[in-house]
Design a protein around this motif. Structure first.
Motif, short mmCIF file in Angstrom:
data_model
loop_
_atom_site.label_atom_id
_atom_site.label_comp_id
_atom_site.label_asym_id
_atom_site.label_seq_id
_atom_site.Cartn_x
_atom_site.Cartn_y
_atom_site.Cartn_z
N GLY A 170 -3.07 -8.13 0.39
CA GLY A 170 -2.49 -9.00 -0.52
C GLY A 170 -1.51 -8.63 -2.03
N LYS A 171 -2.31 -7.79 -2.39
CA LYS A 171 -2.10 -5.74 -2.78
C LYS A 171 -1.87 -4.86 -2.79
N THR A 172 -0.76 -4.77 -2.18
CA THR A 172 -0.44 -3.54 -1.39
C THR A 172 0.57 -2.12 -2.33
N GLU A 173 -0.60 -1.62 -3.64
CA GLU A 173 -0.40 -0.37 -3.58
C GLU A 173 -0.14 0.55 -3.51
N CYS A 227 -5.87 -1.34 4.39
CA CYS A 227 -5.65 -0.06 4.93
C CYS A 227 -3.26 -0.28 5.31
N ILE A 228 -3.38 1.00 3.52
CA ILE A 228 -1.52 1.28 4.13
C ILE A 228 -1.53 2.24 4.63
N SER A 230 3.00 0.62 7.40
CA SER A 230 2.84 -0.49 7.77
C SER A 230 1.21 -0.72 7.37
N LEU A 231 0.32 -2.10 7.42
CA LEU A 231 -0.25 -2.42 6.99
C LEU A 231 -1.51 -2.83 7.98
N LEU A 232 -2.28 -2.84 8.48
CA LEU A 232 -3.93 -3.04 8.90
C LEU A 232 -4.76 -3.83 8.54
#
Length: 606
Positions: free
Chosen positions: A291-294, A238-239, A244-246
């Motif tokens: 790993g694919k944070t778009e 989740c962006i 931040s990332l979770l």
């Protein structure tokens, strides 16, 4: 299976939910739902009673081997934020316009959002069987509206269909055929609305545009899968809104089909689904493969414009009728509401047993109060007030664009009422026996206006309003009650004798044999100041026979004070006591001598 995603948008009461009902009946799986009631998607009791859609609903039907996902959107201005976010979940819209009422303010608002999202529209002129329907005039108004809103050439080539949602009939021409049901609308959806991206091999990308909540899986995000696929137990990222990332694991995936939510193992690109697994998932966040944070662009959430203070009940009758009365129970319920309503904000005032609850309008907050009352909560609320912003050192308040249709013979009264509430008249037109007037006015002026408006127009008036913007606050007071209150001086039971003596002083809210307490408002005074009265006085009995025949006291029927009427009536120094059985009005300070002290103290400071 090919997919079509479409939202049904319209002004309030133009027939969206009734039309969805008829479309559901055309589903190839309709035999599972033979017992459908009218407006089946309006599942909430208040939605059914008032005939309005409060929260957006999504459903789906199977037609000619196509899965058509349909989102039924709210039509009232207080819930316009949901309409805006839904535009990101669909690829086209079905715009409904009442053949009699024509283009209304909310029609303009919802269509503007659809055009800005570059969605393709299909226009349905609904209620063509209604008496005095003017189909040609309505179609011309729709074309004018599209041009006025800057629709591009592609959007201006919209197909026009004609329907009667009540009869379940639709046609390509203004004349309906009783043997042709909803097929023209469904065939046009398949032909005109583009297919969403169904590339299931790409990386997973999802964005919740709505949230829902249930006691089993908690908070769920509802949205469209933009690409890829997802399965239960998959790990995803989740962006957050702050970047931040979770990482979290997908617990459940639900899809709507007809009237049911069906749990599925895997969902694919183009599907509209509900995803559970992240307890605090928010609208506008991006869910993607690890790993694919778009990140997708953030979705806009309308800011609240009106707030009400909620308090625990501290009246002399506290705890006698409600099941949930403590501060912890009320706080849990308010915060639970924020889990599924992103336009609602709740803030506790320090360590007190008070909360400021902010929402999109008086109706928005009034529905929350009514729901809690029906759930056996007991509490108190203050007068609704607008949220004031400080911009460049000056106070700014929300303004609304207001449109009113009322019988011409009542128009003078309505204009006078709106003038008192600081409204500026922008246009006026005649529609047969009705007149249409448009105003721009402070939102403060609309608080408590509805009850007076319906009384002035004998129930025939229609009012619509849409939030415009924040403007500099010009007027210190807008829309306050001009009459005083009749306030009980003691705690006891009302008598017919006392009420009969007091009727000449104003309109009563109570009837004989009702329990009242000191500081409770029992009527509206016919003067501009409060009057403290004894509504429990007993007739003095003596052993002397009175001259003449004893007469029976005939009382007027007390004024009906439902929740809307109470919210319209109270001033800043008053509260509404809400219980499952009773709605009472009271002064914030119950004792008369303490109210006098507070009044003189405030005036000295001024």
């Amino acid at each position: 299976m090919d997919i079509r995603n479409i939202a049904i948008i319209a002004h309030v009461d133009h027939g969206k939910t009734t039309l969805v009902n008829q479309l559901l009946k055309e589903s190839e799986r309709y035999d599972e739902h033979q017992q459908m009631n009218d407006r089946v998607l309006d599942s909430n009791d208040i939605e059914r009673e008032r005939g309005i859609t409060i929260l957006a609903k999504n459903t789906a039907i199977i037609y000619k081997n196509y899965r058509i996902n349909i989102l039924d959107t709210p039509g009232h201005a207080d819930f316009g934020g949901e309409v805006e976010r839904i535009m990101h979940m669909v690829d086209g819209v079905l715009l409904l316009v009442d053949a009699f009422e024509g283009v209304m303010p909310q029609t303009r608002f919802v269509l503007k959002k659809a055009l800005e999202a570059k969605l393709l529209p299909i226009v349905v002129v609904n209620k063509v069987d209604r008496q005095f329907a003017d189909i040609d005039k309505t179609v011309n108004e729709i074309y004018d509206l599209f041009i006025d809103l800057g629709a591009d050439e592609h959007q201006l080539e919209f197909p026009v269909l004609y329907a009667s949602g009540l009869q379940g009939l639709a046609s390509y021409v203004p004349t309906l055929n009783e043997h042709i049901r909803m097929e023209p609308i469904l065939d046009t959806i398949i032909k005109e609305i583009p297919q969403p991206n169904q590339d299931s091999e790409a990386s997973f990308l999802f964005q919740p545009a709505l949230v829902d909540y249930n006691d089993y899986v908690g908070r769920m995000g509802i949205g469209k899968i933009y690409s890829g696929s997802v399965s239960a137990n998959d790990m995803v990222t989740c962006i957050r809104m702050d970047g931040s990332l979770l990482d979290f694991r997908i617990q459940k995936i639900y899809q709507s089909m007809g009237l049911e939510k069906i749990e599925v193992e895997t969902a694919y690109s183009g599907d509209i689904v509900s995803i559970a697994g992240l307890p605090d998932i928010h609208v506008g966040e991006t869910i993607c493969e690890v790993g694919k944070t778009e990140a997708l662009p953030h979705l806009h959430i309308d800011e609240p414009t009106v707030q009400i203070t909620f308090l625990t009940n501290n009246s002399p009758f506290a705890g006698k009728e409600g099941k949930h009365v403590t501060a912890s129970k009320i706080e849990d319920r308010l915060y639970k509401e924020t889990q599924k309503d992103v336009s609602l904000k709740v803030e506790r005032i320090g360590n007190s047993e008070q909360w400021i609850v902010s929402g999109r309008g008086e109706l928005h907050l009034g529905i929350l109060i009514e729901n809690m009352r029906r759930e056996d909560f007991e509490f108190q609320v203050s007068r609704p007030r607008v949220i004031v912003k400080i911009i460049d050192g000056a106070k700014h308040e929300p303004y609304e664009e207001v449109q009113i249709d009322c019988p011409t013979d009542t128009m003078g009264t309505v204009i006078e009422m709106l003038g008192e509430r600081k409204g500026d008249l922008t246009s006026m037109s005649q529609l047969g026996d009705y007149s249409r007037i448009q105003y721009i006015m402070p939102s403060r002026g609309l608080i408590g206006f509805m009850t007076q408006f319906l009384t002035a127009t004998k129930g025939y008036g229609i009012i619509s309003h849409v939030f415009l913007d924040y403007r500099k606050m010009i007027y210190e007071t807008v829309g306050n009650r001009r009459t005083g209150a009749l306030v009980s001086i003691n705690t006891s039971m009302t008598t017919a004798y006392a009420i009969g003596k007091l009727e000449e002083r104003g309109d009563m809210f109570v009837e004989p044999r009702m329990n009242v307490y000191e500081g409770m408002i029992i009527g509206e005074a016919n003067k501009d100041s409060d009057m403290v009265v004894n509504v429990t006085l007993e007739k003095q009995l003596s052993n002397m026979r009175s001259a003449g025949k004893d007469s029976t006291t005939i009382l007027k029927k007390p004024k009906n004070m439902n929740l809307e009427a109470c919210l319209a009536f109270i001033n800043d120094d008053e509260l509404i006591e809400i219980t499952p059985k009773t709605i009472r009005l009271r002064k914030t300070i119950l004792r008369a001598n303490e109210r006098k002290k507070a009044y003189y103290s405030i005036n000295r400071e001024v």
